[in-house]
Scaffold this motif. Structure first.
Motif, PDB file in Angstrom:
ATOM      1  N   PHE A 299     -12.700   5.254  -3.524  1.00  0.00           N
ATOM      2  CA  PHE A 299     -13.755   4.244  -3.502  1.00  0.00           C
ATOM      3  C   PHE A 299     -13.868   3.644  -4.898  1.00  0.00           C
ATOM      4  O   PHE A 299     -13.963   4.361  -5.890  1.00  0.00           O
ATOM      5  N   GLY A 300     -13.843   2.316  -4.963  1.00  0.00           N
ATOM      6  CA  GLY A 300     -13.865   1.654  -6.259  1.00  0.00           C
ATOM      7  C   GLY A 300     -12.485   1.543  -6.877  1.00  0.00           C
ATOM      8  O   GLY A 300     -12.349   1.486  -8.104  1.00  0.00           O
ATOM      9  N   ALA A 301     -11.463   1.507  -6.040  1.00  0.00           N
ATOM     10  CA  ALA A 301     -10.085   1.477  -6.534  1.00  0.00           C
ATOM     11  C   ALA A 301      -9.749   0.203  -7.299  1.00  0.00           C
ATOM     12  O   ALA A 301      -8.740   0.155  -8.006  1.00  0.00           O
ATOM     13  N   GLY A 302     -10.574  -0.820  -7.181  1.00  0.00           N
ATOM     14  CA  GLY A 302     -10.319  -2.046  -7.917  1.00  0.00           C
ATOM     15  C   GLY A 302     -10.858  -2.044  -9.325  1.00  0.00           C
ATOM     16  O   GLY A 302     -10.592  -2.958 -10.105  1.00  0.00           O
ATOM     17  N   GLY A 303     -11.617  -1.013  -9.705  1.00  0.00           N
ATOM     18  CA  GLY A 303     -12.233  -0.957 -11.016  1.00  0.00           C
ATOM     19  C   GLY A 303     -11.352  -0.339 -12.073  1.00  0.00           C
ATOM     20  O   GLY A 303     -10.212   0.069 -11.815  1.00  0.00           O
TER      21      GLY A 303
ATOM     22  N   ARG B  59      -6.729   3.076 -12.092  1.00  0.00           N
ATOM     23  CA  ARG B  59      -5.832   3.997 -12.802  1.00  0.00           C
ATOM     24  C   ARG B  59      -5.637   5.295 -12.030  1.00  0.00           C
ATOM     25  O   ARG B  59      -4.542   5.847 -12.009  1.00  0.00           O
ATOM     26  N   VAL B  60      -6.681   5.778 -11.386  1.00  0.00           N
ATOM     27  CA  VAL B  60      -6.521   6.948 -10.516  1.00  0.00           C
ATOM     28  C   VAL B  60      -5.579   6.615  -9.366  1.00  0.00           C
ATOM     29  O   VAL B  60      -4.698   7.411  -9.009  1.00  0.00           O
ATOM     30  N   THR B  61      -5.752   5.433  -8.801  1.00  0.00           N
ATOM     31  CA  THR B  61      -4.888   4.997  -7.709  1.00  0.00           C
ATOM     32  C   THR B  61      -3.433   4.954  -8.143  1.00  0.00           C
ATOM     33  O   THR B  61      -2.541   5.487  -7.459  1.00  0.00           O
ATOM     34  N   ALA B  62      -3.160   4.320  -9.280  1.00  0.00           N
ATOM     35  CA  ALA B  62      -1.783   4.207  -9.771  1.00  0.00           C
ATOM     36  C   ALA B  62      -1.186   5.580 -10.076  1.00  0.00           C
ATOM     37  O   ALA B  62      -0.024   5.859  -9.732  1.00  0.00           O
ATOM     38  N   GLU B  63      -1.960   6.445 -10.714  1.00  0.00           N
ATOM     39  CA  GLU B  63      -1.471   7.788 -11.054  1.00  0.00           C
ATOM     40  C   GLU B  63      -1.130   8.568  -9.793  1.00  0.00           C
ATOM     41  O   GLU B  63      -0.076   9.236  -9.715  1.00  0.00           O
ATOM     42  N   ALA B  64      -1.989   8.495  -8.791  1.00  0.00           N
ATOM     43  CA  ALA B  64      -1.760   9.233  -7.553  1.00  0.00           C
ATOM     44  C   ALA B  64      -0.534   8.706  -6.808  1.00  0.00           C
ATOM     45  O   ALA B  64       0.289   9.483  -6.304  1.00  0.00           O
ATOM     46  N   VAL B  65      -0.395   7.388  -6.729  1.00  0.00           N
ATOM     47  CA  VAL B  65       0.761   6.796  -6.054  1.00  0.00           C
ATOM     48  C   VAL B  65       2.051   7.167  -6.769  1.00  0.00           C
ATOM     49  O   VAL B  65       3.060   7.525  -6.139  1.00  0.00           O
TER      50      VAL B  65
ATOM     51  N   LEU C  77      -2.872  -3.759  -7.496  1.00  0.00           N
ATOM     52  CA  LEU C  77      -2.667  -2.350  -7.185  1.00  0.00           C
ATOM     53  C   LEU C  77      -1.210  -2.088  -6.814  1.00  0.00           C
ATOM     54  O   LEU C  77      -0.501  -2.980  -6.363  1.00  0.00           O
ATOM     55  N   PRO C  78      -0.727  -0.853  -6.990  1.00  0.00           N
ATOM     56  CA  PRO C  78       0.693  -0.570  -6.753  1.00  0.00           C
ATOM     57  C   PRO C  78       1.124  -0.803  -5.308  1.00  0.00           C
ATOM     58  O   PRO C  78       0.317  -0.687  -4.375  1.00  0.00           O
TER      59      PRO C  78
END
Length: 213
Positions: free
Chosen positions: A7-11, A16-22, A41-42
């Protein structure tokens, strides 16, 4: 591999959490209020409309998630506690609730006097309401009891900014992690490393941790 809803992946933190996880091979769903504004986003991220303060959003996304990351931003006092309450009360009813990782405020960490940084006389007035809201969210998690597993993550209280991903950090609990000069410093990129490390190897279940160099 975990299935992670952010939640809040655009912030700043959430992206950065999204990119690291992917980049580590996890399946990531980016839950944002404006999906059309997340083209950066990736590749491979599933983008949906979602709101951590909405029981409907949480209930719809929970069955596909091992972990739900709350990395939302905004103004006011109630946002973060509302998100905490919504996730806890909604997920508690599920047979296999995902774990909650809440990206919280560094101002809730404790000074050497044992009081939160947000209570210091020189704490910036323009940030106090948000800081108090993050403190309320932490208190809510700590009082939530059984039925859900949560982790509250605090960055350093002052020197926290976008920058380089080094992959290195040290962790603490309720007081800032400091270096030899007494500074507590971390980039958003390495906070994301610490969060995904915690997802992969849980060490702070139903607890708060902080990270810095």
């Amino acid at each position: 591999m975990s299935s992670i809803v952010v939640f809040g992946a655009g912030g700043t933190a959430g992206s950065r959490v999204t990119a690291e996880a992917v980049n580590r091979g996890h399946r990531v769903t980016a839950a944002v209020r404006r999906p059309e504004a997340t083209s950066y986003l990736p590749t491979g991220v599933r983008v949906v409309t979602g709101d951590a303060t909405s029981e409907r959003s949480v209930r719809e996304l929970a069955p596909e998630a091992d972990v739900m990351v709350v990395a939302i931003g905004g103004d006011g006092h109630d946002l973060w506690q509302d998100a905490a309450r919504t996730l806890v009360t909604t997920l508690r009813d599920l047979p296999e609730p995902p774990r909650i990782i809440h990206v919280g405020g560094g101002s809730t960490l404790l000074t050497p006097k044992g009081t939160p940084f947000l209570d210091e006389p020189d704490f910036p007035a323009e940030y106090r309401e948000s800081a108090q809201g993050q403190a309320a969210a932490l208190a809510y998690y700590r009082a939530s009891g059984d039925g859900v597993t949560w982790t509250y993550v605090s960055p350093p209280p002052l020197e926290f900014h976008p920058g380089e991903r080094t992959g290195h950090y040290r962790t603490g609990t309720d007081e800032p992690v400091t270096d030899d000069q007494g500074r507590s410093v971390l980039t958003y990129e390495d906070l994301a490393v610490a969060i995904v490390d915690e997802i992969e190897n849980p060490r702070h279940e139903n607890a708060r941790f902080t990270a810095a160099y």
